[in-house]
Motif scaffolding. Structure first.
Motif, PDB file in Angstrom:
ATOM      1  N   GLY A 174     161.104 -70.499  29.458  1.00 57.30           N
ATOM      2  CA  GLY A 174     160.156 -71.297  28.713  1.00 57.30           C
ATOM      3  C   GLY A 174     160.556 -72.755  28.752  1.00 57.30           C
ATOM      4  O   GLY A 174     161.564 -73.128  29.358  1.00 57.30           O
ATOM      5  N   GLN A 175     159.773 -73.574  28.046  1.00 62.21           N
ATOM      6  CA  GLN A 175     160.001 -75.023  28.093  1.00 62.21           C
ATOM      7  C   GLN A 175     161.050 -75.489  27.093  1.00 62.21           C
ATOM      8  O   GLN A 175     161.521 -76.618  27.183  1.00 62.21           O
ATOM      9  N   LEU A 220     156.368 -67.826  29.691  1.00 59.69           N
ATOM     10  CA  LEU A 220     156.994 -67.764  28.378  1.00 59.69           C
ATOM     11  C   LEU A 220     156.715 -69.068  27.642  1.00 59.69           C
ATOM     12  O   LEU A 220     156.895 -70.151  28.207  1.00 59.69           O
ATOM     13  N   VAL A 221     156.329 -68.960  26.378  1.00 59.14           N
ATOM     14  CA  VAL A 221     156.049 -70.139  25.578  1.00 59.14           C
ATOM     15  C   VAL A 221     156.768 -69.998  24.243  1.00 59.14           C
ATOM     16  O   VAL A 221     156.475 -69.079  23.468  1.00 59.14           O
ATOM     17  N   ALA A 240     156.247 -66.198  23.190  1.00 58.43           N
ATOM     18  CA  ALA A 240     155.060 -65.456  23.614  1.00 58.43           C
ATOM     19  C   ALA A 240     155.114 -65.271  25.122  1.00 58.43           C
ATOM     20  O   ALA A 240     155.226 -66.245  25.863  1.00 58.43           O
ATOM     21  N   ALA A 241     155.043 -64.018  25.541  1.00 57.77           N
ATOM     22  CA  ALA A 241     155.182 -63.688  26.962  1.00 57.77           C
ATOM     23  C   ALA A 241     153.880 -63.156  27.534  1.00 57.77           C
ATOM     24  O   ALA A 241     153.130 -62.457  26.851  1.00 57.77           O
ATOM     25  N   SER A 242     153.626 -63.483  28.786  1.00 54.46           N
ATOM     26  CA  SER A 242     152.448 -62.957  29.470  1.00 54.46           C
ATOM     27  C   SER A 242     152.766 -62.783  30.945  1.00 54.46           C
ATOM     28  O   SER A 242     153.659 -63.442  31.478  1.00 54.46           O
ATOM     29  N   ALA A 284     164.084 -66.752  27.841  1.00 56.84           N
ATOM     30  CA  ALA A 284     164.202 -66.402  29.258  1.00 56.84           C
ATOM     31  C   ALA A 284     163.937 -64.923  29.447  1.00 56.84           C
ATOM     32  O   ALA A 284     164.189 -64.118  28.547  1.00 56.84           O
ATOM     33  N   ALA A 285     163.440 -64.577  30.619  1.00 60.02           N
ATOM     34  CA  ALA A 285     163.129 -63.170  30.893  1.00 60.02           C
ATOM     35  C   ALA A 285     163.365 -62.846  32.353  1.00 60.02           C
ATOM     36  O   ALA A 285     163.316 -63.726  33.229  1.00 60.02           O
TER      37      ALA A 285
END
Length: 133
Positions: A124-125, A4-5, A23-25, A97-98
């Motif tokens: 993410g960060q 996650l970004v 943005a998720a990958s 978060a995911a």
């Protein structure tokens, strides 16, 4: 590996707006939840909003209802948090978060309705949002 970004944070005046992106990958399932949390200095992390991938259902903390909107663009694998009518108390580091929700109603309840941060395994960060005149 799910990544996650976040982006889109910044400085804004009270009453202004910002849009955060996550943005998720790396997803391996169609059943997951993505949420936004925030943490202000000296305070505990707080759940802000959640969106479920299975049906697009959205959930909000009372403190942001009517001001923030969570949405998703499946083609871009991106989740957004549109923040309007920002207040100084919205100042915090915002995290995306995911986690996988699967088909368990209890899991989705803990992820999205209760917004329990410990239920999330991917973060993410963070991006700083500062609301100040």
């Amino acid at each position: 590996q799910l990544q996650l970004v976040e982006s889109g944070g910044g400085l804004v005046q009270p009453g202004g707006s910002l849009r955060l992106s996550c943005a998720a990958s790396g997803f391996t399932s169609n059943y997951y939840a993505i949420s936004w949390f925030r943490q202000a200095p000296g305070k505990e992390r707080e759940g802000v909003s959640c969106i479920s991938s299975s049906d697009g259902a959205t959930y909000y903390a009372d403190s942001v209802k009517g001001r923030f909107t969570i949405s998703r663009d499946n083609a871009k694998n991106t989740v957004y948090l549109q923040m309007n009518s920002l207040k100084p108390e919205d100042t915090a580091v915002y995290y995306c978060a995911a986690d996988l929700a699967g088909s368990e109603a209890d899991k989705l309840f803990r992820l999205c309705v209760l917004l329990i941060s410990d239920e999330y395994g991917y973060w993410g960060q963070g991006t700083q949002v500062t609301v100040s005149s």
